[in-house]
Design an enzyme around this catalytic site. Structure first.
Site, PDB file in Angstrom:
ATOM      1  N   PHE A   1      -3.641   4.376  -6.091  1.00 31.23           N
ATOM      2  CA  PHE A   1      -3.279   3.413  -7.137  1.00 31.23           C
ATOM      3  C   PHE A   1      -4.112   2.141  -7.082  1.00 31.23           C
ATOM      4  O   PHE A   1      -4.801   1.781  -8.042  1.00 31.23           O
ATOM      5  CB  PHE A   1      -1.791   3.078  -7.016  1.00 31.23           C
ATOM      6  CG  PHE A   1      -1.329   1.992  -7.932  1.00 31.23           C
ATOM      7  CD1 PHE A   1      -1.154   2.237  -9.275  1.00 31.23           C
ATOM      8  CD2 PHE A   1      -1.095   0.721  -7.457  1.00 31.23           C
ATOM      9  CE1 PHE A   1      -0.735   1.228 -10.126  1.00 31.23           C
ATOM     10  CE2 PHE A   1      -0.680  -0.291  -8.294  1.00 31.23           C
ATOM     11  CZ  PHE A   1      -0.498  -0.028  -9.627  1.00 31.23           C
TER      12      PHE A   1
ATOM     13  N   GLY B   1       0.825  -1.204   0.000  1.00 33.80           N
ATOM     14  CA  GLY B   1       0.000   0.000   0.000  1.00 33.80           C
ATOM     15  C   GLY B   1       0.858   1.252   0.000  1.00 33.80           C
ATOM     16  O   GLY B   1       1.961   1.253  -0.523  1.00 33.80           O
ATOM     17  N   LEU B   2       0.332   2.292   0.610  1.00 32.33           N
ATOM     18  CA  LEU B   2       1.011   3.577   0.680  1.00 32.33           C
ATOM     19  C   LEU B   2       1.423   4.085  -0.698  1.00 32.33           C
ATOM     20  O   LEU B   2       2.548   4.511  -0.909  1.00 32.33           O
ATOM     21  CB  LEU B   2       2.243   3.508   1.586  1.00 32.33           C
ATOM     22  CG  LEU B   2       1.974   3.485   3.093  1.00 32.33           C
ATOM     23  CD1 LEU B   2       3.279   3.433   3.846  1.00 32.33           C
ATOM     24  CD2 LEU B   2       1.160   4.674   3.525  1.00 32.33           C
ATOM     25  N   CYS B   3       0.507   3.953  -1.642  1.00 30.66           N
ATOM     26  CA  CYS B   3       0.824   4.505  -2.957  1.00 30.66           C
ATOM     27  C   CYS B   3      -0.386   5.248  -3.492  1.00 30.66           C
ATOM     28  O   CYS B   3      -0.794   5.064  -4.622  1.00 30.66           O
ATOM     29  CB  CYS B   3       1.312   3.435  -3.914  1.00 30.66           C
ATOM     30  SG  CYS B   3       0.358   1.938  -3.875  1.00 30.66           S
ATOM     31  N   GLY B   4      -0.955   6.076  -2.650  1.00 27.85           N
ATOM     32  CA  GLY B   4      -2.048   6.929  -3.081  1.00 27.85           C
ATOM     33  C   GLY B   4      -3.266   6.118  -3.474  1.00 27.85           C
ATOM     34  O   GLY B   4      -3.584   5.105  -2.849  1.00 27.85           O
TER      35      GLY B   4
END
Lengths: 133, 290
Positions: B94, B89-92
């Site tokens: 996406f 995770g931690l990719c906006g």
């Protein structure tokens, strides 16, 4: 000698692109040499060495596994599933390839695929012997 | 009113977070460059493949002899959705934007009374889709252990899809992934892969082609390979998109943290000053009272 445009691409990268004199292809129906002005042909490839000649008497060999060659008026395009230049070949890679081919051989029941795998194994063994591993 | 110590702690924690997001951004930037080169290196192969396939297929008349990968099964009752997302995770937005596209697609198909099956590639998409489509998800393909995406992964997924197709488990397959446009723009895309959609090439030559072995046989080997190439390409595009999305998400997170630190420091300094002033007043008024 007349040259023609040749491109060798594998899924990961473009291995060769440029003008050459002749290319020997390991086609499924037997090796064939493509020269400039070859008539349009589309052929499947088996495992084996592809030889590129760009200057007379000087060939570059690339091991290809599976793929297609497409000859048209623009030149020759080879789509290889896997392509390894001779200088990058090592015993480990060859052993791995042989193992995969053997697995294909064992896994299939159809005579056609079995035969293809068998010839691939033979080719790879030959390559191994030729490179003195 | 928080005490000075509270404020100090808060500033320190935001600073630590900022360091992490900054590091993640830089890692993503480095990975992005690699992923982008890989995606670009794969493009020529996919393009040539499409051209070659288009060349052959334009000459094929659809009949009972035509491979089913090209002509389809003749019905469109069961749909397979192959949803490719990231493992982390931690990719906006996406992962969620790909999942949303797939969910809308699935809902629409189900409203039409079609059967939907889902294969998830990547854990994040599975986590999102599982809430609504537990029964529909038939497989989760985990690529977490894969460090460098190779053709083998594309091949592995394609073989799974093909095996299901051969077994008659579905009629139409659609691939969901995110196309990489630029660092700030990733476009969630749905692409039909079975039956193969062939773009008619305008440059189809008039010259007569020789086929070795015959045309049909080439087509039957070319079509599965085309599937592999499409999936491989989707994986690469996805990898680049993921890093791009993470980079911009982490960039804005770093900026937000910076703003927060500025604000907190301001409050901290103000209340410190206020306390000093208060103490001074106390001392002065104490002296005056004497």
């Amino acid at each position: 000698m007349a040259t023609f445009n040749f491109e060798l691409v594998s899924p990961e990268r473009v291995l060769f692109s440029g003008d050459v004199d002749a290319v020997v292809l390991p086609a499924t129906e037997g090796d064939m040499t493509v020269l400039a002005g070859h008539s349009p042909v589309m052929t499947a490839l088996k495992t084996g060495f592809l030889v590129i000649t760009s200057t007379p008497g000087n060939g570059r060999r690339i091991l290809v596994r599976g793929g297609f060659a497409d000859v048209n008026q623009n030149g020759l395009t080879v789509l290889a599933e896997r392509a390894l230049p001779e200088e990058e070949l090592t015993q480990e890679i060859l052993d791995h390839e042989i193992l995969t081919a053997e697995m294909h051989y064992d896994a299939s029941n159809e005579p056609a695929t079995k035969q293809a795998a068998e010839s691939a194994i033979a080719q790879l063994r030959e390559a191994k012997a030729a490179l003195n591993f | 009113m928080p005490s000075l110590k509270d404020l100090r702690n808060r500033i320190a924690s935001v600073k630590a977070t900022q360091k992490i997001t900054k590091a993640m951004q830089m890692v993503a930037a480095a990975k992005l460059r690699r992923a982008q080169t890989a995606a670009e290196a794969a493009r020529p192969y996919a393009e040539r493949m499409a051209a070659v396939l288009g060349n052959i297929a334009s000459g094929v008349i659809v009949g009972p002899e035509t491979p089913r990968l090209l002509a389809g099964t003749g019905s469109d009752r069961v749909h397979l959705l192959v949803v490719c997302t990231a493992e982390r995770g931690l990719c906006g937005a996406f992962n969620s934007s790909i999942a949303r596209l797939a969910r809308d697609h699935a809902n629409r198909l189900m409203a039409e009374g079609k059967t939907v099956k889902i294969i998830c590639v990547g854990k994040k998409g599975y986590d999102i889709l599982r809430r609504q489509f537990v029964q529909q998800i038939i497989e989760l393909i985990d690529l977490r252990s894969v460090r460098q995406l190779g053709f083998e992964q594309g091949d592995m997924i394609a073989q799974k899809v093909l095996a299901r197709f051969e077994a008659g488990e579905f009629d139409v397959a659609t691939l969901f992934y995110s196309r990489f446009r630029s660092v700030i723009a990733q476009i969630p895309t749905a692409q039909q892969i079975i039956p193969a959609q062939i773009e008619a090439t305008g440059t189809s030559s008039d010259a007569v082609y020789d086929y070795e072995p015959d045309e049909g046989e080439i087509l039957t080997t070319l079509l599965p390979r085309n599937l592999t190439v499409q999936i491989f390409r989707a994986l690469l595009e996805n990898a680049a998109s993921e890093q791009g999305a993470r980079m911009s998400a982490m960039d804005s997170a770093t900026r937000n943290a910076g703003e927060m630190i500025k604000k907190q420091t301001m409050t901290y300094n103000r209340s410190r000053q206020a306390m000093i002033t208060k103490e001074l007043i106390e001392i002065i008024s104490g002296a005056e009272a004497l």
